[in-house]
Design an enzyme around this catalytic site. Structure first.
Site, PDB file in Angstrom:
ATOM      1  CG  HIS A  75     -38.281   8.352  42.316  1.00 39.91           C
ATOM      2  ND1 HIS A  75     -37.808   7.124  42.728  1.00 39.91           N
ATOM      3  CD2 HIS A  75     -37.648   8.634  41.163  1.00 39.91           C
ATOM      4  CE1 HIS A  75     -36.937   6.676  41.850  1.00 39.91           C
ATOM      5  NE2 HIS A  75     -36.809   7.567  40.891  1.00 39.91           N
ATOM      6  CB  ALA A  76     -34.174  12.003  43.170  1.00 39.79           C
ATOM      7  CG  HIS A 105     -28.717   9.904  38.520  1.00 40.84           C
ATOM      8  ND1 HIS A 105     -28.353   8.907  37.637  1.00 40.84           N
ATOM      9  CD2 HIS A 105     -30.019  10.188  38.239  1.00 40.84           C
ATOM     10  CE1 HIS A 105     -29.389   8.609  36.866  1.00 40.84           C
ATOM     11  NE2 HIS A 105     -30.420   9.366  37.207  1.00 40.84           N
ATOM     12  CD  GLU A 106     -32.269  12.819  39.753  1.00 41.00           C
ATOM     13  OE1 GLU A 106     -32.602  13.303  38.643  1.00 41.00           O
ATOM     14  OE2 GLU A 106     -32.580  11.665  40.103  1.00 41.00           O
ATOM     15  CG  HIS A 109     -31.018  13.633  34.398  1.00 44.83           C
ATOM     16  ND1 HIS A 109     -31.036  12.814  33.291  1.00 44.83           N
ATOM     17  CD2 HIS A 109     -31.297  12.816  35.461  1.00 44.83           C
ATOM     18  CE1 HIS A 109     -31.305  11.568  33.661  1.00 44.83           C
ATOM     19  NE2 HIS A 109     -31.461  11.539  34.977  1.00 44.83           N
ATOM     20  CD  GLU A 133     -31.954   8.114  33.544  1.00 46.19           C
ATOM     21  OE1 GLU A 133     -31.434   8.360  34.644  1.00 46.19           O
ATOM     22  OE2 GLU A 133     -33.004   8.664  33.158  1.00 46.19           O
ATOM     23  CG  HIS A 237     -38.445   3.913  37.605  1.00 47.44           C
ATOM     24  ND1 HIS A 237     -38.053   3.713  38.916  1.00 47.44           N
ATOM     25  CD2 HIS A 237     -37.637   4.880  37.125  1.00 47.44           C
ATOM     26  CE1 HIS A 237     -37.032   4.511  39.194  1.00 47.44           C
ATOM     27  NE2 HIS A 237     -36.756   5.230  38.119  1.00 47.44           N
ATOM     28  CE1 TYR A 247     -32.606   5.708  35.847  1.00 49.19           C
ATOM     29  CE2 TYR A 247     -34.573   4.475  35.270  1.00 49.19           C
ATOM     30  CZ  TYR A 247     -33.982   5.625  35.749  1.00 49.19           C
ATOM     31  OH  TYR A 247     -34.755   6.690  36.122  1.00 49.19           O
TER      32      TYR A 247
HETATM   33  N1  ASP Z   1     -34.022   9.389  39.255  1.00 47.66           N
HETATM   34  C1  ASP Z   1     -33.249   8.421  39.991  1.00 47.66           C
HETATM   35  C2  ASP Z   1     -33.633   7.069  39.441  1.00 47.66           C
HETATM   36  O1  ASP Z   1     -34.834   6.708  39.458  1.00 47.66           O
HETATM   37  C3  ASP Z   1     -33.526   8.601  41.403  1.00 47.66           C
HETATM   38  C4  ASP Z   1     -32.885   7.730  42.373  1.00 47.66           C
HETATM   39  O2  ASP Z   1     -31.840   7.126  42.094  1.00 47.66           O
HETATM   40  O3  ASP Z   1     -33.421   7.701  43.471  1.00 47.66           O
HETATM   41  O4  ASP Z   1     -33.168   7.106  38.357  1.00 47.66           O
HETATM   42  N1  SER Z   2     -32.648   5.721  39.910  1.00 42.93           N
HETATM   43  C1  SER Z   2     -33.075   4.437  39.444  1.00 42.93           C
HETATM   44  C2  SER Z   2     -33.845   3.715  40.529  1.00 42.93           C
HETATM   45  O1  SER Z   2     -33.958   4.197  41.614  1.00 42.93           O
HETATM   46  C3  SER Z   2     -31.906   3.605  38.973  1.00 42.93           C
HETATM   47  O2  SER Z   2     -30.872   3.569  39.895  1.00 42.93           O
HETATM   48  O3  SER Z   2     -34.378   2.679  40.308  1.00 42.93           O
HETATM   49 ZN    ZN Z   3     -32.037   9.808  35.980  1.00 36.98          ZN
END
Ligand code: ASP
Ligand code: SER
Ligand code: ZN
Length: 382
Positions: A75-76, A105-106, A109, A133, A237, A247
């Site tokens: 997971h990024a 996205h990353e 951050h 985010e 998460h 998010y």
């Molecule tokens: N960190 C991102 C999300 O969980 C990773 C993704 O989009 O895969 O926020």
């Molecule tokens: N990165 C977050 C997720 O994968 C929101 O897009 O759930």
């Molecule tokens: Zn993020």
């Protein structure tokens, strides 16, 4: 699986099916894109606006490809090592549009970490978690425009020509990512906080989960579920204890930030959105937008978030959906007409004849119309 991003089924919903799709995956393949190249292209967007490049340590120590010799959590994520020098991303990058967006996205951050690195450690954080985010996603709202994709050679010149039908298709695809996400982004922590509050007991974890999935998202499981299953635990998460409401907040405020930066860049004209619509704005190479964003990021969490928001939104201190509505206005207009034409009813019905017409929160109302009458509720609710 989560129905959090519907854009992978966009072909089912495109308003103008005879117009070409704007998929960059073939170009990424043809041009032999690598993970490193995706990250360099992303970095170049940030630096083109006058923001910071990724430091050398970042390039040496980040993991941007899936290791072959061991299993890692793929997971990024992005990391601040809090020594003002060491910042890294860990991502098992695939050559897809989705991952191209995640790279930005990353990196958003990390750009935030870099901008506030000289503040006292107590203030090295987002103005609120939703701000963190939102940074990379704001950049992505420019990156994914057909106009920008043409600039960086991922779409052919013809895709950049102004065409209101291509625009509608593009907006639908964006709505399937950004609007469809909202009920999902909201319900995860509603469920989790109710567990923490003791309102959801361990004997009802799964049925309460599906109750929210039904009521808020309007989806049902593909087969019968029970308390033998623990479906929310399969979401990264939840298992990794990462808060999720950030998010939800991000998906709303990122449009406010986008509107503010685009207005400053002269890429959006609120008085003449037909000539310069918000969804078509690209802040690439725009120093004015870059300076404004930098000003906001450099504050970290040293001021209350409404003060930080006001820095770029000309004094607006509230989170609101007006920018999101402006962005999707042409699609909303089209949906209103199309739904009228087909006599579509708003919302969806739950089992036991419980009608749920209020389920479409006002900001989602136009979207829900598309998915009406297709659900056959077989799930046993709590
Ligand atoms: N960190 C991102 C999300 O969980 C990773 C993704 O989009 O895969 O926020
Ligand atoms: N990165 C977050 C997720 O994968 C929101 O897009 O759930
Ligand atoms: Zn993020």
């Amino acid at each position: 699986m989560w129905a959090q991003d519907w854009s992978n089924v966009k072909d089912l919903f495109l308003p103008c099916k005879n117009k070409p799709s704007l998929d960059i995956a073939p170009a990424l393949r043809e041009q032999n894109y690598t993970a490193e190249r995706m990250f360099r292209v992303s970095e170049e967007f940030f630096t083109s606006m006058g923001l910071s490049p990724m430091p050398e340590k970042f390039w040496n120590l980040s993991i941007i490809e899936k290791p072959k010799d061991r299993t890692i959590v793929c997971h990024a994520s992005a990391w601040d090592f809090c020594d003002s020098k060491d910042f890294r991303i860990k991502q098992c990058t695939d050559m897809t549009m989705e991952d191209f967006v995640t790279v930005h996205h990353e990196m958003g951050h990390v750009e935030y970490y870099i901008q506030y690195k000289d503040l006292h450690i107590a203030f090295r954080d987002g103005a609120n978690p939703g701000f963190h985010e939102a940074v990379g996603d704001v950049i992505s709202l420019s990156v994914v425009t057909p106009k920008h994709m043409v600039k960086i050679g991922l779409l052919s010149d013809s895709a950049g020509k102004k065409d209101s039908e291509v625009d509608l298709n593009y907006l639908m695809s964006q709505a399937l990512s950004k609007v469809a996400f909202l009920p999902f982004g909201y319900l995860i922590d509603v469920w989790r906080w109710n567990v923490f509050r003791g309102k959801i007991s361990s004997s009802h974890y799964n049925c309460e989960w599906w109750k929210l999935r039904s009521e808020v998202q309007g989806v049902q499981p593909p087969n019968i579920r029970s308390e033998e299953d623990f479906d929310p635990g399969a979401k990264y998460h939840i298992a990794a204890n990462v808060p999720y409401m950030s998010y939800f907040v991000s998906y709303i405020i990122q449009f406010q930030f986008h509107r503010a930066l685009c207005t400053a860049a002269g890429e959006y004209d609120p008085k003449n959105p037909l000539a310069k619509p918000l969804h078509d704005c690209d802040i690439y190479r725009n120093k004015k937008a870059g300076d404004l964003l930098k000003e906001m990021l450099r504050l970290g969490s040293s001021k209350p978030w409404p003060d930080v928001m006001a820095v770029i939104t000309e004094g607006n201190r509230r989170m609101d959906v007006s920018a999101l509505r402006e962005y999707f206005q042409p699609l909303e207009n089209w949906l209103r007409k199309d739904n009228k034409k087909h006599g579509a009813a708003v919302g969806w019905k739950l089992s036991k004849n419980r009608s749920y017409s209020v389920s479409c929160m006002s900001l989602l109302f136009f979207f829900c119309l598309q998915f009406t009458d297709v659900l056959d509720w077989s799930v046993e609710l709590c």
